[in-house]
Design an enzyme around this catalytic site. Structure first.
Site, PDB file in Angstrom:
ATOM      1  N   GLU A  74      65.714  50.143 -31.480  1.00  0.00           N
ATOM      2  CA  GLU A  74      66.776  49.945 -30.725  1.00  0.00           C
ATOM      3  C   GLU A  74      67.792  49.033 -31.589  1.00  0.00           C
ATOM      4  O   GLU A  74      67.251  47.997 -31.754  1.00  0.00           O
ATOM      5  CB  GLU A  74      66.718  49.738 -29.293  1.00  0.00           C
ATOM      6  CG  GLU A  74      67.894  49.201 -28.473  1.00  0.00           C
ATOM      7  CD  GLU A  74      68.906  50.206 -28.371  1.00  0.00           C
ATOM      8  OE1 GLU A  74      68.666  51.489 -28.108  1.00  0.00           O
ATOM      9  OE2 GLU A  74      70.033  49.632 -28.935  1.00  0.00           O
ATOM     10  N   ARG A  90      73.781  51.078 -14.071  1.00  0.00           N
ATOM     11  CA  ARG A  90      73.000  51.680 -15.490  1.00  0.00           C
ATOM     12  C   ARG A  90      71.959  50.389 -15.867  1.00  0.00           C
ATOM     13  O   ARG A  90      70.720  50.765 -16.250  1.00  0.00           O
ATOM     14  CB  ARG A  90      73.897  51.940 -16.623  1.00  0.00           C
ATOM     15  CG  ARG A  90      73.258  52.418 -17.751  1.00  0.00           C
ATOM     16  CD  ARG A  90      74.129  52.678 -19.127  1.00  0.00           C
ATOM     17  NE  ARG A  90      73.723  53.343 -20.089  1.00  0.00           N
ATOM     18  CZ  ARG A  90      73.283  52.420 -20.944  1.00  0.00           C
ATOM     19  NH1 ARG A  90      73.215  51.070 -20.978  1.00  0.00           N
ATOM     20  NH2 ARG A  90      72.508  52.857 -22.150  1.00  0.00           N
ATOM     21  N   TYR A 143      82.175  54.174  -5.260  1.00  0.00           N
ATOM     22  CA  TYR A 143      81.011  53.817  -4.162  1.00  0.00           C
ATOM     23  C   TYR A 143      80.304  52.294  -4.415  1.00  0.00           C
ATOM     24  O   TYR A 143      80.480  51.757  -5.605  1.00  0.00           O
ATOM     25  CB  TYR A 143      79.949  54.657  -4.543  1.00  0.00           C
ATOM     26  CG  TYR A 143      79.454  55.033  -6.047  1.00  0.00           C
ATOM     27  CD1 TYR A 143      78.507  54.382  -6.615  1.00  0.00           C
ATOM     28  CD2 TYR A 143      79.946  56.049  -6.865  1.00  0.00           C
ATOM     29  CE1 TYR A 143      78.089  54.549  -7.848  1.00  0.00           C
ATOM     30  CE2 TYR A 143      79.654  56.326  -8.003  1.00  0.00           C
ATOM     31  CZ  TYR A 143      78.574  55.422  -8.636  1.00  0.00           C
ATOM     32  OH  TYR A 143      78.440  55.569  -9.831  1.00  0.00           O
ATOM     33  N   ASP A 200      72.187  62.349 -25.015  1.00  0.00           N
ATOM     34  CA  ASP A 200      73.507  62.761 -25.312  1.00  0.00           C
ATOM     35  C   ASP A 200      73.617  63.112 -26.750  1.00  0.00           C
ATOM     36  O   ASP A 200      74.385  63.687 -27.394  1.00  0.00           O
ATOM     37  CB  ASP A 200      74.387  61.334 -25.367  1.00  0.00           C
ATOM     38  CG  ASP A 200      75.034  61.068 -23.988  1.00  0.00           C
ATOM     39  OD1 ASP A 200      74.638  61.991 -23.147  1.00  0.00           O
ATOM     40  OD2 ASP A 200      75.620  60.213 -24.002  1.00  0.00           O
TER      41      ASP A 200
HETATM   42  C1  FAD Z   1      82.308  57.226 -17.190  1.00  0.00           C
HETATM   43  C2  FAD Z   1      81.119  57.852 -17.370  1.00  0.00           C
HETATM   44  C3  FAD Z   1      80.168  57.931 -16.274  1.00  0.00           C
HETATM   45  C4  FAD Z   1      78.932  58.595 -15.873  1.00  0.00           C
HETATM   46  N1  FAD Z   1      78.306  58.679 -14.938  1.00  0.00           N
HETATM   47  C5  FAD Z   1      77.175  59.129 -15.216  1.00  0.00           C
HETATM   48  C6  FAD Z   1      76.353  59.430 -13.678  1.00  0.00           C
HETATM   49  O1  FAD Z   1      76.825  59.195 -12.635  1.00  0.00           O
HETATM   50  N2  FAD Z   1      75.246  60.116 -13.720  1.00  0.00           N
HETATM   51  C7  FAD Z   1      74.676  60.324 -14.969  1.00  0.00           C
HETATM   52  O2  FAD Z   1      73.467  61.066 -14.987  1.00  0.00           O
HETATM   53  N3  FAD Z   1      75.227  60.212 -16.219  1.00  0.00           N
HETATM   54  C8  FAD Z   1      76.416  59.729 -16.280  1.00  0.00           C
HETATM   55  N4  FAD Z   1      77.119  59.391 -17.401  1.00  0.00           N
HETATM   56  C9  FAD Z   1      76.314  59.864 -18.605  1.00  0.00           C
HETATM   57  C10 FAD Z   1      75.420  58.849 -19.240  1.00  0.00           C
HETATM   58  O3  FAD Z   1      75.822  57.640 -19.171  1.00  0.00           O
HETATM   59  C11 FAD Z   1      74.947  59.188 -20.441  1.00  0.00           C
HETATM   60  O4  FAD Z   1      74.769  60.583 -20.579  1.00  0.00           O
HETATM   61  C12 FAD Z   1      73.562  58.723 -20.657  1.00  0.00           C
HETATM   62  O5  FAD Z   1      73.716  57.148 -20.741  1.00  0.00           O
HETATM   63  C13 FAD Z   1      72.927  58.985 -22.067  1.00  0.00           C
HETATM   64  O6  FAD Z   1      71.820  58.574 -22.384  1.00  0.00           O
HETATM   65  P1  FAD Z   1      71.050  58.720 -23.672  1.00  0.00           P
HETATM   66  O7  FAD Z   1      69.921  57.812 -23.502  1.00  0.00           O
HETATM   67  O8  FAD Z   1      70.980  59.803 -24.291  1.00  0.00           O
HETATM   68  O9  FAD Z   1      72.112  57.752 -24.791  1.00  0.00           O
HETATM   69  P2  FAD Z   1      72.754  56.235 -24.759  1.00  0.00           P
HETATM   70  O10 FAD Z   1      72.440  55.561 -23.173  1.00  0.00           O
HETATM   71  O11 FAD Z   1      73.985  56.228 -25.536  1.00  0.00           O
HETATM   72  O12 FAD Z   1      71.618  55.551 -25.544  1.00  0.00           O
HETATM   73  C14 FAD Z   1      71.391  55.685 -26.948  1.00  0.00           C
HETATM   74  C15 FAD Z   1      70.815  54.483 -27.331  1.00  0.00           C
HETATM   75  O13 FAD Z   1      70.578  54.745 -28.702  1.00  0.00           O
HETATM   76  C16 FAD Z   1      70.819  53.352 -29.414  1.00  0.00           C
HETATM   77  N5  FAD Z   1      71.158  53.863 -30.709  1.00  0.00           N
HETATM   78  C17 FAD Z   1      72.343  54.292 -31.452  1.00  0.00           C
HETATM   79  N6  FAD Z   1      72.285  54.640 -32.756  1.00  0.00           N
HETATM   80  C18 FAD Z   1      70.892  53.931 -32.924  1.00  0.00           C
HETATM   81  C19 FAD Z   1      70.361  53.543 -34.431  1.00  0.00           C
HETATM   82  N7  FAD Z   1      70.993  54.164 -35.622  1.00  0.00           N
HETATM   83  N8  FAD Z   1      69.187  53.096 -34.524  1.00  0.00           N
HETATM   84  C20 FAD Z   1      68.614  52.546 -33.239  1.00  0.00           C
HETATM   85  N9  FAD Z   1      69.100  52.859 -32.007  1.00  0.00           N
HETATM   86  C21 FAD Z   1      70.309  53.324 -31.977  1.00  0.00           C
HETATM   87  C22 FAD Z   1      72.138  52.777 -28.829  1.00  0.00           C
HETATM   88  O14 FAD Z   1      72.312  51.445 -28.967  1.00  0.00           O
HETATM   89  C23 FAD Z   1      71.487  53.221 -27.137  1.00  0.00           C
HETATM   90  O15 FAD Z   1      70.894  52.011 -26.748  1.00  0.00           O
HETATM   91  C24 FAD Z   1      78.305  59.014 -17.198  1.00  0.00           C
HETATM   92  C25 FAD Z   1      79.360  58.768 -18.494  1.00  0.00           C
HETATM   93  C26 FAD Z   1      80.402  58.117 -18.622  1.00  0.00           C
HETATM   94  C27 FAD Z   1      81.225  58.234 -19.929  1.00  0.00           C
END
Ligand code: FAD
Length: 428
Positions: A48, A121, A238, A319
């Site tokens: 990370e 979160r 909420y 994502d």
């Molecule tokens: C306004 C808003 C509201 C939302 N509300 C909801 C909700 O109510 N419910 C829901 O399910 N979703 C919601 N989401 C979506 C949700 O926040 C994301 O889809 C989710 O957090 C994605 O998780 P992830 O683990 O795929 O990516 P991320 O949470 O982006 O995690 C990726 C990780 O990879 C790390 N990283 C990046 N590049 C590197 C690298 N080169 N080397 C090492 N580490 C790296 C980053 O630092 C990060 O910790 C919302 C989004 C937004 C914008």
């Protein structure tokens, strides 16, 4: 410039050792995958780029399709301590506050098989991180940024940067859970001789704030979520963290210059702008907006869901694979579904590329559908008059039972995340 080099990982895994996955990114997707795979007997190296302990983000809705998986992982008791189970979703017309629908969520668990929860979160990340790091097979490397990788028919080699030092790892597969600006996605495209498709602006900007509950009237502290629908914008709020704060998200139609270097959480929003934008909305919204001092802006971006998330021993998750607009509150939930599907396919002893192909096949249609339904929901929420009148009349005519039924395909824990999975969904 050549970077100083130090060894950070193992050499290729001998046959007698457990299989070894390198996961890039300790967000919700990466942590869930680390935990689920470790429970299946995998050794995990989780890198990370941040220190992994920041209180980043705001409220998250954890829908039953995701909470069912967190329950299978044994996390629900701790998560429930840190979250709120809403009684309802109350949909209002923004102009005058008229009720368009009130959907009871009290029976969420009996309807969809698992609870509906609202959490911060950072609290979900903490619960996931504690559980993942308690697994003996998980090695966590914070402040370690993925900087390169390659694969052979036997494994992957990964380069990362820590304190400006180069560290290297070897593993049986690489899982890119590195978020919307995924390095894994970009480099994988390059390895295949393709151009990266880059994140795409969705033309919405989310304004987020956490408002101390004692600053708002009692009606705004009710244990439910309120959704206000207006022209070109909507606002959701909420309570969170035992009702001590109100999570507010206002999403506004807006074009934003895409700045790849922007730290999304460091952009403060101007309270005067948002007060003016909502000046003609009903009084509770104006009061809430006035009570929120510290707004943060999040320009919403999407990633096209590719037809294949796998390339040999490399796969995308969360994502990185399918960033979507948050109008169905599903980005994190889909990342959790991905992690469960990945663990169900990556059975130790199975051919890794075949397992990753099966994972991709099991997930693309579902995540793609959720992504396009989220986009449709965005259009419905932001309709302008006269189309908004038709929408409002439809919401009233459908009524709560039929409106809830429209989410069964999404939330139904039995019908959702496991669609297309070959294994008979053995518990994680
Ligand atoms: C306004 C808003 C509201 C939302 N509300 C909801 C909700 O109510 N419910 C829901 O399910 N979703 C919601 N989401 C979506 C949700 O926040 C994301 O889809 C989710 O957090 C994605 O998780 P992830 O683990 O795929 O990516 P991320 O949470 O982006 O995690 C990726 C990780 O990879 C790390 N990283 C990046 N590049 C590197 C690298 N080169 N080397 C090492 N580490 C790296 C980053 O630092 C990060 O910790 C919302 C989004 C937004 C914008």
């Amino acid at each position: 410039m050549r970077l100083p080099r130090r060894e950070g990982g193992s050499s290729l895994t001998p046959l007698s050792e457990p299989p070894h996955a390198l996961i890039a990114g300790a967000g919700i997707g990466g942590l869930t995958a680390a935990l689920a795979l470790a429970r299946r007997g995998w050794r995990i190296t989780l890198i990370e780029r941040r220190d992994g302990h920041e209180d980043i983000g705001a409220g998250l809705q954890i829908s039953p399709n995701a909470s069912a998986i967190l329950r299978d992982l044994g996390l629900l008791p701790k998560l429930i301590e840190a979250s709120l189970a809403p009684e309802a979703v109350h949909i209002h017309r923004a102009r005058d506050g008229a009720t368009l629908a009130r959907l009871p969520l009290i029976d969420a668990e009996s309807r969809w098989g698992a609870p509906y929860l609202y959490a911060h979160r950072a609290d979900l990340i903490r619960v996931l991180r504690e559980a993942a790091l308690a697994e003996p097979g998980v090695a966590f490397h914070p402040q370690t940024a993925l900087a390169g990788f390659d694969q052979t028919s036997h494994g992957v080699t990964v380069a990362a940067l820590r304190d400006a030092m180069r560290v290297s790892f070897s593993a049986d597969c690489l899982i890119g859970a590195d978020g919307v600006r995924s390095f894994v996605r970009a480099r994988n495209a390059a390895l295949q001789g393709k151009a990266d498709d880059l994140p795409k602006l969705a033309h919405y900007v989310a304004w987020r704030a956490l408002v101390p509950a004692d600053r708002v009237a009692a009606a705004l502290r009710a244990p439910e979520s309120a959704l206000w629908l207006g022209a070109g914008a909507h606002l959701v709020h909420y309570p969170l963290r035992g009702g001590s704060v109100i999570n507010v998200v206002a999403v506004i139609d807006a074009v934003w210059p895409l700045d790849d270097k922007a730290d999304l959480w460091s952009q403060p929003g101007d309270p005067a702008f948002i007060a003016t934008r909502f000046a003609r909305w009903a009084a509770p919204v104006r009061d809430l907006v006035a009570a929120a001092g510290d707004w943060r802006l999040w320009p919403l971006v999407e990633r096209r869901t590719p037809a294949h998330w796998n390339n040999g021993r490399i796969a995308l998750l969360g994502d990185a694979a399918h960033a979507m607009v948050p109008f169905l509150a599903q980005g994190a939930a889909q990342a959790i579904e991905d992690a469960a599907a990945l663990a169900a396919q990556l059975v130790p002893g199975r051919d890794v590329p075949a397992a990753l192909a099966a994972y991709s096949a099991a997930r693309t249609a579902r995540a793609g559908r959720v992504q396009s339904e989220s986009r449709l929901q965005a259009r419905r929420y932001h309709l302008r008059w006269p189309a908004s009148r038709v929408r409002d009349a439809a919401l009233r005519a459908l009524g709560p039972a039929r409106l809830l039924g429209r989410y069964d395909w999404l939330y139904g824990a039995k019908t959702a995340w496991n669609t297309g999975m070959a294994e008979a969904n053995p518990p994680i």
